[in-house]
Structures are given as C-alpha cells and as structure tokens.
Write a protein that holds these residues in place. Structure first.
Motif, mmCIF file in Angstrom:
data_model
loop_
_atom_site.group_PDB
_atom_site.id
_atom_site.type_symbol
_atom_site.label_atom_id
_atom_site.label_comp_id
_atom_site.label_asym_id
_atom_site.label_seq_id
_atom_site.Cartn_x
_atom_site.Cartn_y
_atom_site.Cartn_z
ATOM 1 N N ALA A 104 0.854 -1.191 0.000
ATOM 2 C CA ALA A 104 0.000 0.000 0.000
ATOM 3 C C ALA A 104 0.888 1.238 0.000
ATOM 4 O O ALA A 104 1.770 1.380 0.853
ATOM 5 N N ALA A 105 0.652 2.110 -0.981
ATOM 6 C CA ALA A 105 1.475 3.307 -1.105
ATOM 7 C C ALA A 105 0.666 4.426 -1.740
ATOM 8 O O ALA A 105 -0.349 4.192 -2.398
ATOM 9 N N GLU A 106 1.140 5.653 -1.535
ATOM 10 C CA GLU A 106 0.617 6.814 -2.259
ATOM 11 C C GLU A 106 1.789 7.734 -2.557
ATOM 12 O O GLU A 106 2.545 8.085 -1.648
ATOM 13 N N SER A 107 1.938 8.093 -3.837
ATOM 14 C CA SER A 107 3.051 8.951 -4.223
ATOM 15 C C SER A 107 2.639 9.837 -5.391
ATOM 16 O O SER A 107 1.970 9.374 -6.319
ATOM 17 N N TRP A 108 3.058 11.112 -5.337
ATOM 18 C CA TRP A 108 2.706 12.101 -6.351
ATOM 19 C C TRP A 108 3.954 12.514 -7.125
ATOM 20 O O TRP A 108 4.980 12.849 -6.531
ATOM 21 N N LEU A 109 3.834 12.526 -8.429
ATOM 22 C CA LEU A 109 4.880 13.057 -9.307
ATOM 23 C C LEU A 109 4.419 14.444 -9.720
ATOM 24 O O LEU A 109 3.489 14.589 -10.520
ATOM 25 N N ILE A 110 5.039 15.481 -9.172
ATOM 26 C CA ILE A 110 4.517 16.851 -9.278
ATOM 27 C C ILE A 110 5.390 17.696 -10.200
ATOM 28 O O ILE A 110 6.617 17.699 -10.072
ATOM 29 N N SER A 111 4.748 18.430 -11.079
ATOM 30 C CA SER A 111 5.463 19.297 -12.023
ATOM 31 C C SER A 111 5.935 20.562 -11.335
ATOM 32 O O SER A 111 5.438 20.929 -10.267
ATOM 33 N N PRO A 112 6.874 21.272 -11.960
ATOM 34 C CA PRO A 112 7.159 22.643 -11.521
ATOM 35 C C PRO A 112 5.929 23.523 -11.750
ATOM 36 O O PRO A 112 5.003 23.133 -12.478
ATOM 37 N N VAL A 113 5.930 24.708 -11.163
ATOM 38 C CA VAL A 113 4.871 25.680 -11.426
ATOM 39 C C VAL A 113 5.123 26.295 -12.801
ATOM 40 O O VAL A 113 6.234 26.717 -13.111
ATOM 41 N N ILE A 114 4.092 26.330 -13.634
ATOM 42 C CA ILE A 114 4.208 26.828 -15.003
ATOM 43 C C ILE A 114 3.465 28.156 -15.117
ATOM 44 O O ILE A 114 2.295 28.257 -14.727
ATOM 45 N N ASP A 115 4.135 29.150 -15.657
ATOM 46 C CA ASP A 115 3.520 30.461 -15.871
ATOM 47 C C ASP A 115 2.616 30.382 -17.094
ATOM 48 O O ASP A 115 3.078 30.181 -18.209
ATOM 49 N N MET A 116 1.320 30.554 -16.905
ATOM 50 C CA MET A 116 0.342 30.443 -17.981
ATOM 51 C C MET A 116 -0.232 31.807 -18.360
ATOM 52 O O MET A 116 -1.296 31.888 -18.970
ATOM 53 N N SER A 117 0.466 32.886 -17.997
ATOM 54 C CA SER A 117 -0.072 34.226 -18.210
ATOM 55 C C SER A 117 -0.301 34.532 -19.687
ATOM 56 O O SER A 117 -1.181 35.321 -20.028
ATOM 57 N N ALA A 118 0.475 33.923 -20.586
ATOM 58 C CA ALA A 118 0.317 34.185 -22.023
ATOM 59 C C ALA A 118 -0.504 33.110 -22.721
ATOM 60 O O ALA A 118 -0.721 33.182 -23.930
ATOM 61 N N ALA A 119 -0.969 32.127 -21.989
ATOM 62 C CA ALA A 119 -1.713 31.025 -22.598
ATOM 63 C C ALA A 119 -3.126 31.456 -22.974
ATOM 64 O O ALA A 119 -3.727 32.285 -22.305
#
Length: 198
Positions: free
Chosen positions: A34-49
């Motif tokens: 039994a396990a729980e693990s998150w693979l988390i991205s860096p924070v991405i600037d979406m201001s121009a998206a």
C-alpha cells in the motif's frame, strides 16, 4: 505520502532504447504494498496562454487504473482532479496518448501531478513520458473567397446564372468548395453594361 518500509521509492526515472520515462510501482519481491506517491510538475507560468492543453503518453499494467489519476492546481492552491481515459491495453507496454484541456488555468499558474495509489491487493506499474503543455491547435481562419468558372457574357434580358465554383481559402493553405453554401445578389439584367454581383 505513504512509503512502505520495504520500499525506498515509488516513482523512479527509467529508460528504454535511450528514451527516458517515469515509472511508478509499489510491487517488490512478488508482494503488493500500500502506497501513495505524487509526481509533481514545476509551477508553469500560464499568463500568455490562450487555450492550453496538457499532453502525455502513458502505459499501465497489473492493477486498477482508478488508482492512477491526474491532478492540477494554481500555485499553492487546492488540487482538482482532471480526467483522461487512455491507459493502454493493460497487457503490454505500448504507450498511448492523452490530451487534457487545462484552459481553466490560462492567465494563471499551473501545477499538475500524476498521483499513484496502490493497496496490498494490487499495485499497478505506471509509466509516463513526453509530458508537455502547449497551445491547442487553432482552427484555420478564412483568408479569402474566390469565384471562378462563372458565365461572364450575357444578352440584355437574359437570366443571371449563379454558376461556377466558389472556393474558400484558409490560413493553413487548405481550401474548401463552398458553392452549395453560397448565395448571390441578383443584378439588373434589363439594361446593358457591367454588372456587379455580391
């Protein structure tokens, strides 16, 4: 979040044929943990998206796909689950593609995570690669309309013929025959001279 003492990691970087990918598993020595693990991205600037899409390839085997999920948030915000449907066949390691709409984060920040959960009854192996955030392919725009092959010479009193072909030209270089969708103004054919048709 939960790491059994029997394991030293859940997510790890692996490679095959010189291509890297991330792999999660809580199966070791013929035992599910039994396990729980998150693979988390860096924070991405979406201001121009404008219309961003998260794309990735993945393959999953041996456990329940319900325990393999995707999440997103604004920086330091609450996590919200995002849906995707393609995990592969479950019987091979052929990667399949997913595209996930993340336009809710346009003009903001985006952080996303792949969440792996396993139990003592089942521990999937989940592989992920080619993770990108890009603008969705925009629909081509209309650049011009051409009318060709129409009758150009008439005698006074003739009936105007809306013949020929009307072609729409688009920004991506494609064309479309839109003759059946076109309508024409009716010029005055009772007098001689050059007539304009819209």
């Amino acid at each position: 979040v939960t790491l059994p003492v029997e394991l030293t990691y859940v997510w790890q970087h692996s490679s095959y044929n010189n291509e890297g990918y991330m792999k999660a598993s809580a199966y070791k020595s013929k035992t599910n943990y039994a396990a729980e693990s998150w693979l988390i991205s860096p924070v991405i600037d979406m201001s121009a998206a404008v219309n961003p899409v998260l794309s990735f390839m993945n393959a999953a085997r041996y456990g329940s796909n319900e325990n393999l999920t995707l999440w997103a948030r604004e920086e330091d915000g609450e996590w919200s689950q995002l849906s995707f449907s393609e995990y592969g066949t479950g019987s091979d390691w052929n990667f399949v593609s997913n595209k996930v709409d993340v336009s809710a984060y346009a003009g903001k920040t985006l952080q996303f995570a792949f969440k792996y959960v396993s139990t003592s009854d089942g521990a999937s192996t989940w592989e992920i690669k080619n993770v990108e955030v890009n603008e969705a392919d925009a629909a081509p725009t209309l650049t011009s309309i051409e009318w060709t092959g129409y009758t150009t010479s008439y005698t006074v009193g003739d009936t105007f013929k809306a013949d020929g072909t009307v072609t729409a030209n688009y920004s991506d270089g494609s064309t479309a025959d839109v003759t059946s969708e076109s309508s024409f103004s009716s010029p005055d054919m009772s007098t001689e001279g050059t007539k304009s048709v819209t």
